[in-house]
Design an enzyme around this catalytic site. Structure first.
Site, PDB file in Angstrom:
ATOM      1  N   HIS A 115       0.811  -1.218   0.000  1.00 24.77           N
ATOM      2  CA  HIS A 115       0.000   0.000   0.000  1.00 24.77           C
ATOM      3  C   HIS A 115       0.847   1.273   0.000  1.00 24.77           C
ATOM      4  O   HIS A 115       0.343   2.349   0.310  1.00 24.77           O
ATOM      5  CB  HIS A 115      -0.948   0.004   1.207  1.00 24.77           C
ATOM      6  CG  HIS A 115      -2.008  -1.050   1.118  1.00 24.77           C
ATOM      7  ND1 HIS A 115      -2.685  -1.537   2.218  1.00 24.77           N
ATOM      8  CD2 HIS A 115      -2.502  -1.726   0.046  1.00 24.77           C
ATOM      9  CE1 HIS A 115      -3.542  -2.462   1.826  1.00 24.77           C
ATOM     10  NE2 HIS A 115      -3.447  -2.598   0.519  1.00 24.77           N
ATOM     11  N   CYS A 147       7.507  18.280  -9.237  1.00 26.25           N
ATOM     12  CA  CYS A 147       8.419  17.422  -9.988  1.00 26.25           C
ATOM     13  C   CYS A 147       9.099  18.256 -11.084  1.00 26.25           C
ATOM     14  O   CYS A 147       8.651  19.365 -11.411  1.00 26.25           O
ATOM     15  CB  CYS A 147       7.618  16.272 -10.595  1.00 26.25           C
ATOM     16  SG  CYS A 147       8.559  15.135 -11.644  1.00 26.25           S
ATOM     17  N   GLY A 184      -2.387  -9.498  12.428  1.00 23.98           N
ATOM     18  CA  GLY A 184      -3.014  -8.205  12.664  1.00 23.98           C
ATOM     19  C   GLY A 184      -3.801  -7.625  11.514  1.00 23.98           C
ATOM     20  O   GLY A 184      -3.800  -6.406  11.324  1.00 23.98           O
TER      21      GLY A 184
END
Length: 246
Positions: A115, A147, A184
């Site tokens: 992620h 950028c 978890g």
């Protein structure tokens, strides 16, 4: 209490960790009981639409998360996985749903963040610029860097509606594992919730069965898919849980 997890000389171990392991280091889990994420609606801070609507709010939110993560420390569960990796080398692979760097700080090296990573930023466009390490805090629109292509720099996080990172590599590692340990996670966020099912699909006649273990304070929604569910805090259960065959 489980009798432990035996890792034989030829075993390959695939580990998946979720918010629960970071929560034991003091980091908040994804959503609170009121449906908010650190006081914010997910729709306002963790979607491409949120970024387009209010990049300043999004960066303030992730700057807050960076502060929280910098103050936290790896717990015994993170160190237990780093110790296992040091024993079995490249037969160990860790995939985390978490964006913090607690696994790395504990010593894990062979891992991916499906992620994204909290201390990393990237261009919002498809210009091809690589993600960069970044621990800076951006709390006003004027502080948001750009950028070289002129587009804004955004958190290197997989938001809702975006595809998880390194899925090809993750699938290859699931295909070669003989032991899967999941820690978890709720068992309701896909594709991660499907990993144990993908491992179980390899349990064909004539093949060695993949052993799958879940560790957490309460059973996940996909508990029935595991060989064994070990209830307890990861930081208390994991140290000493593995027996490694030389």
């Amino acid at each position: 209490m489980s009798a432990g997890i035996h890792v034989a000389a030829g075993d390959c171990v695939f580990v998946l960790t979720g918010a629960g392991i970071s929560a034991e280091s003091g980091l908040p889990t994804f959503r609170d009981s009121d449906g908010l994420w650190s006081g914010h609606r997910v729709e306002d801070v963790a979607t491409p639409e949120a970024w387009e609507a209010n990049p300043e709010l999004v960066w303030r939110f992730y700057s807050m998360r960076r502060r929280d993560a910098q103050r936290s420390e790896p717990n015994p569960a993170h160190h237990a996985f780093a110790a296992l990796e040091s024993q079995i080398g490249d037969r160990f692979f860790l995939c985390t749903q978490n964006v913090d760097d607690l696994h790395e700080r504990a010593g894990s090296r062979n891992l991916v963040h499906m992620h994204g990573e909290l201390f990393s930023s990237r261009c919002e466009s498809e210009c091809g610029a690589a993600a960069i390490a970044d621990k800076n805090l951006y709390e006003s629109i004027t502080q948001i860097p750009t950028c070289s292509c002129g587009a804004r720099i955004r958190p290197n996080i997989v938001w809702f509606g975006e595809y998880p990172l390194e899925m090809d590599r993750i699938m290859r590692e699931i295909d070669r594992c003989s032991v899967m340990v999941v820690v978890g996670t709720s068992g309701n966020v896909h594709p991660a919730a499907s990993f144990v099912h993908w491992a179980n699909q390899r349990n064909l006649p004539g093949e060695a069965k993949v052993r799958t273990y879940y560790i957490g304070p309460e059973p996940p929604l996909n508990a029935s898919a595991f060989t064994e569910v070990i209830l307890g805090k990861a930081g208390e259960v994991l140290p000493g849980l593995f027996t490694v065959e030389a």
